[in-house]
Design an enzyme around this catalytic site. Structure first.
Site, short mmCIF file in Angstrom:
data_model
loop_
_atom_site.label_atom_id
_atom_site.label_comp_id
_atom_site.label_asym_id
_atom_site.label_seq_id
_atom_site.Cartn_x
_atom_site.Cartn_y
_atom_site.Cartn_z
N THR A 1 -17.46 -22.66 16.33
CA THR A 1 -16.83 -23.89 15.84
C THR A 1 -15.31 -23.79 16.04
O THR A 1 -14.70 -22.80 15.64
CB THR A 1 -17.14 -24.06 14.34
N LYS B 1 -19.35 -31.52 15.63
CA LYS B 1 -19.62 -30.36 14.78
C LYS B 1 -18.73 -30.36 13.53
O LYS B 1 -19.17 -30.15 12.41
CB LYS B 1 -19.38 -29.07 15.59
N ASN C 1 -19.74 -31.00 9.18
CA ASN C 1 -19.42 -30.14 8.04
C ASN C 1 -18.39 -30.78 7.11
O ASN C 1 -18.42 -30.58 5.90
CB ASN C 1 -18.94 -28.77 8.53
N GLY D 1 -18.34 -22.55 -0.68
CA GLY D 1 -18.07 -21.28 -0.01
C GLY D 1 -18.72 -21.21 1.35
O GLY D 1 -19.15 -22.22 1.92
N CYS E 1 -18.17 -21.89 6.90
CA CYS E 1 -18.14 -23.12 7.71
C CYS E 1 -17.53 -24.29 6.95
O CYS E 1 -16.51 -24.83 7.35
CB CYS E 1 -19.55 -23.49 8.12
N1 SAJ Z 1 -22.80 -26.86 -2.01
C1 SAJ Z 1 -22.56 -27.56 -3.18
N2 SAJ Z 1 -23.31 -28.70 -3.41
C2 SAJ Z 1 -24.26 -29.13 -2.55
C3 SAJ Z 1 -24.50 -28.41 -1.36
C4 SAJ Z 1 -23.74 -27.29 -1.12
O1 SAJ Z 1 -21.70 -27.20 -3.99
O2 SAJ Z 1 -24.90 -30.14 -2.84
C5 SAJ Z 1 -22.02 -25.65 -1.70
C6 SAJ Z 1 -22.89 -24.41 -1.55
O3 SAJ Z 1 -23.16 -23.83 -2.79
C7 SAJ Z 1 -22.02 -23.53 -0.67
C8 SAJ Z 1 -21.31 -24.55 0.21
O4 SAJ Z 1 -21.42 -25.79 -0.43
O5 SAJ Z 1 -21.08 -22.81 -1.43
C9 SAJ Z 1 -21.84 -24.63 1.63
O6 SAJ Z 1 -23.26 -24.56 1.63
P1 SAJ Z 1 -24.18 -25.49 2.54
O7 SAJ Z 1 -25.58 -25.15 2.28
O8 SAJ Z 1 -23.78 -26.90 2.35
O9 SAJ Z 1 -23.71 -25.13 4.01
P2 SAJ Z 1 -23.63 -23.78 4.91
O10 SAJ Z 1 -22.18 -23.40 4.99
O11 SAJ Z 1 -24.57 -22.75 4.46
O12 SAJ Z 1 -24.11 -24.38 6.32
C10 SAJ Z 1 -23.43 -25.50 6.87
C11 SAJ Z 1 -24.48 -26.49 7.41
N3 SAJ Z 1 -23.85 -27.77 7.70
C12 SAJ Z 1 -24.38 -28.94 7.32
O13 SAJ Z 1 -25.37 -29.03 6.65
C13 SAJ Z 1 -23.67 -30.16 7.77
C14 SAJ Z 1 -25.16 -25.92 8.65
O14 SAJ Z 1 -26.04 -26.85 9.21
C15 SAJ Z 1 -24.09 -25.51 9.67
O15 SAJ Z 1 -24.66 -24.98 10.86
C16 SAJ Z 1 -23.23 -24.44 9.03
O16 SAJ Z 1 -22.57 -25.05 7.91
C17 SAJ Z 1 -22.25 -23.94 10.06
O17 SAJ Z 1 -22.46 -22.83 10.57
O18 SAJ Z 1 -21.33 -24.67 10.42
#
Ligand code: SAJ
Length: 415
Positions: free
Chosen positions: A118, A204, A208, A255, A258
């Protein structure tokens, strides 16, 4: 049989290399970390991810996947190295630059170079492309193919999503897009969409950033709901029954490697001020501090207070603590003179002092549920409460059923 070099044996590069090897390519996995290469060479993984063991051992046993510290001549080069954020909230592209320099030494006419890391818009053309041209006189699109193909997989479901998600492929020209498509087509069951370089880089980041903004909205709503004495869970539950509303969940901060990073990449090469994107970043960054304050207030009335954190990883069901807001909460509480113990059976190999369940809750005044791991559903809260000095639960993920924990004698606090 085509030979593919994958530079970067991390969460994306390694599973991708395994997929390609199992699809019939000869794959060379490259990493600058000798420890990682030695570990992989001894048939062991350095990261935890469901299903990875299976695809790695089959790729390794078939001799389709080899790993090494240095790249070799190949038909295809895939860059999957980290792009962290520096202290000015700018992309640190040093790993991409060093990977492009290595490729420059091995590239031949007709090769395909793909960037998966990314990156801010323009990186593939202006950084990777220029480095290769400067060293070889090769022009992207004329002498070799150049594309950006972002990974979009969710940690905890990487192997499944690598295979099943749709992919966006952006080429410096149509032939480059098609060349990259022909590689991914060998293992991707989802659809593959072709576009140009900068659009694919931006898509991308937009994905995010969209998630970051939605979470910031949920977090801000949760703070405002508190002012009104309204339960945010009820609000989101009913609002999401509307066919065009999908509010995400508030939490103790955003956290991982990404979502807290990519919104800054969108802003990297624009002078726009006062953006929604930056405001949302600030809201999400403030959450662990707000929660630390609230917890300090709850346990402030006790002598030598102790707080137990359940779940230290950045989100549920993963052992990854990179950019975990739990680290900030841990530090903030300790700064306030509060003793902290951490229980997370999924986190291994960390410098943080983790305890077993009983030890972590013994004499504790408050349990903070930070990451909602499924295994925490099996915790016997009755036994936990017997070991605690004071019975408080701060549920930062709306994980527990409020009335159930209250029946066990806990004071329930949440977002
Ligand atoms: N979180 C919240 N509330 C929510 C969802 C998530 O507070 O409703 C927090 C989580 O606890 C975490 C953070 O957000 O700390 C990120 O978690 P996540 O599950 O949203 O995302 P990642 O970082 O594990 O993965 C994301 C994904 N992006 C999207 O869904 C748009 C994944 O598909 C990407 O490939 C990845 O980033 C990446 O590598 O870019």
């Amino acid at each position: 049989m085509k030979k593919i070099s994958v530079l970067g044996m991390g969460y994306i590069g390694l599973p991708t290399a395994c997929m390609l090897a199992n699809s019939g390519f000869k794959v060379l996995g490259i990493d600058i970390d000798e420890e990682i290469i030695n570990k992989l060479n001894s048939g062991k993984l350095h990261i935890e991810e469901p299903e990875l063991e299976k695809i790695f051992s089959s790729a390794f046993k078939n001799n389709r996947l080899r790993v090494s510290l240095e790249p070799e001549r190949s038909d295809v080069f895939i860059i999957a190295v980290p792009t962290p954020l520096d202290h000015r909230n700018k992309a640190d592209l040093s790993y991409v630059i060093s990977a492009a320099n290595k490729i420059k030494e091995k590239i031949k006419k007709g090769n395909l170079v793909i960037l998966e890391s990314t990156s801010p818009p323009g990186t593939t053309r202006d950084i990777v492309g220029k480095i290769i041209t400067n060293g070889t006189e090769f022009i992207a699109g004329r002498d070799y193919y150049l594309a950006f193909c972002p990974e979009r997989v969710l940690p905890g479901k990487i192997v499944y999503e690598l295979e099943n998600n749709d992919r966006i492929v952006g080429g410096v020209d149509k032939k480059s897009s098609e060349a990259a498509e022909s590689i991914y087509k060998t293992f991707v069951k989802g659809k593959i969409f072709l576009t140009d370089l900068e659009t694919s880089e931006f898509v991308k980041l937009a994905e995010n950033t969209y998630r970051d903004i939605n979470i910031a909205f949920a977090n801000e709503l949760s703070l405002i709901c508190k002012d009104y004495g309204i339960d945010i869970r009820e609000v989101i539950k009913y609002a999401n029954m509307h066919p065009r509303v999908k509010i995400l969940n508030p939490g103790p901060g955003v956290g991982g490697h990404c979502i807290p990073i990519d919104p800054w990449f969108i802003l990297e090469n624009t002078d726009r001020k006062d953006t929604l994107i930056e405001k949302c970043r600030k809201i999400n960054n403030s959450m662990p501090f707000i929660i630390s304050e609230e917890i300090a207030e709850i346990v402030g009335k006790y002598r030598d207070p102790k707080v137990t954190i359940f779940g230290f990883s950045y989100k549920e069901n993963v052992g990854d603590i990179r950019e975990s807001p739990a680290i900030i909460i841990n530090n903030e509480l300790m700064k306030k003179g509060i003793k902290v113990s951490i229980y997370d059976p999924l986190v291994v190999n960390t410098k943080y002092n983790l305890s077993e369940l009983e030890e972590s809750v013994k004499g504790s005044d408050l349990v903070l549920l930070f990451s909602g791991h499924s295994v925490f559903r099996d915790i016997d809260l009755k036994s936990v409460s017997n070991l605690m000095r004071n019975k408080n639960i701060f549920d930062a993920r709306n994980f527990f059923d409020k009335s159930t924990v209250e029946k066990l004698g806990f004071n329930y606090y949440g977002l």
